[in-house]
Enzyme design. Structure first.
Site, PDB file in Angstrom:
ATOM      1  CB  ILE A 245      -0.977  -0.009   1.198  1.00 27.80           C
ATOM      2  CG1 ILE A 245      -1.949   1.178   1.158  1.00 27.80           C
ATOM      3  CG2 ILE A 245      -0.244  -0.126   2.519  1.00 27.80           C
ATOM      4  CD1 ILE A 245      -3.086   1.098   2.170  1.00 27.80           C
ATOM      5  CB  CYS A 246       1.233   4.118   0.833  1.00 27.90           C
ATOM      6  SG  CYS A 246       1.562   5.882   0.982  1.00 27.90           S
ATOM      7  CB  ALA A 247       5.661   4.757  -0.976  1.00 25.80           C
TER       8      ALA A 247
ATOM      9  CE1 TYR B 208       0.292   9.925  -0.276  1.00 26.13           C
ATOM     10  CE2 TYR B 208       1.751  10.926  -1.911  1.00 26.13           C
ATOM     11  CZ  TYR B 208       0.930  11.038  -0.807  1.00 26.13           C
ATOM     12  OH  TYR B 208       0.725  12.266  -0.228  1.00 26.13           O
TER      13      TYR B 208
ATOM     14  N   GLY C 266      -2.794  -0.938  -2.547  1.00 28.80           N
ATOM     15  CA  GLY C 266      -3.659   0.099  -1.995  1.00 28.80           C
ATOM     16  C   GLY C 266      -3.069   1.467  -2.234  1.00 28.80           C
TER      17      GLY C 266
END
Length: 179
Positions: free
Chosen positions: A99-101, A120, A147
């Site tokens: 998720i994210c980075a 992200y 994510g």
């Protein structure tokens, strides 16, 4: 066992919300530090790890999860054992989630080729080999689940529950937390 890998600087919500939801579903989940008993996240919340990276046993594994956080992801990427573990998990057919980075690491390690993924916003150029779906909060494409960011932690965590325990269990957890 689901292994959530924590490096110093990890995004707390992206690790702890999915861990909570997985445990609510009765799925064994371990918070894994790169080394040591505790790990401090990007917002100075220190978490007690359940085990260290050298104790991870993929023969008992159900999934490997990489939370984001810029510094945390950088620290995960600097540890060769993390890349080896994630690649081994993927090669053995275990789901891998980020998720994210953190999905950028999956791209760097060649795991997003031909996959749909999200990360992200602004980092999508680093999802090497992926078709980006930035309008989505999470994307599940085969054994890869990605994510978008901390605000997507509940959606991402419920997607992990669904992948391992089915839609009915994910809906039970969603209902129990009134999400």
């Amino acid at each position: 066992m689901v292994y959530i890998l924590l490096a110093p600087g990890f995004e707390e919500a992206e690790a702890l919300v999915p861990a909570d939801l997985l445990r609510r579903a009765g799925i064994k989940t371990a918070l894994v530090s790169l080394n040591g008993e505790t790990v401090t996240g990007s917002h100075n919340i220190t978490v007690s790890a359940d085990m260290t990276l050298d104790k991870v046993d993929l023969s008992n594994g159900e999934m490997v999860v990489l939370p984001g956080g810029g510094v945390g992801v950088q620290n995960l990427g600097l540890e060769p054992a993390v890349a080896a573990l994630v690649r081994q998990a993927a090669a053995s057919g275990l789901p891998v989630a980020a998720i994210c980075a953190a999905p950028t690491l999956l791209g760097e390690w060649g795991l997003l080729e031909g996959k749909q993924a999200v990360c992200y916003p602004g980092m999508e150029g680093q999802l090497t080999g992926a078709q980006t779906r930035m309008e989505q909060r999470f994307v599940a494409d085969g054994k890869i689940i990605t994510g978008r960011a901390a605000g997507s932690a509940f959606d991402f965590g419920l997607a992990l529950v669904e992948a391992l325990a089915g839609l009915d269990e994910a809906e039970k957890v969603r209902h129990a937390i009134h999400y």
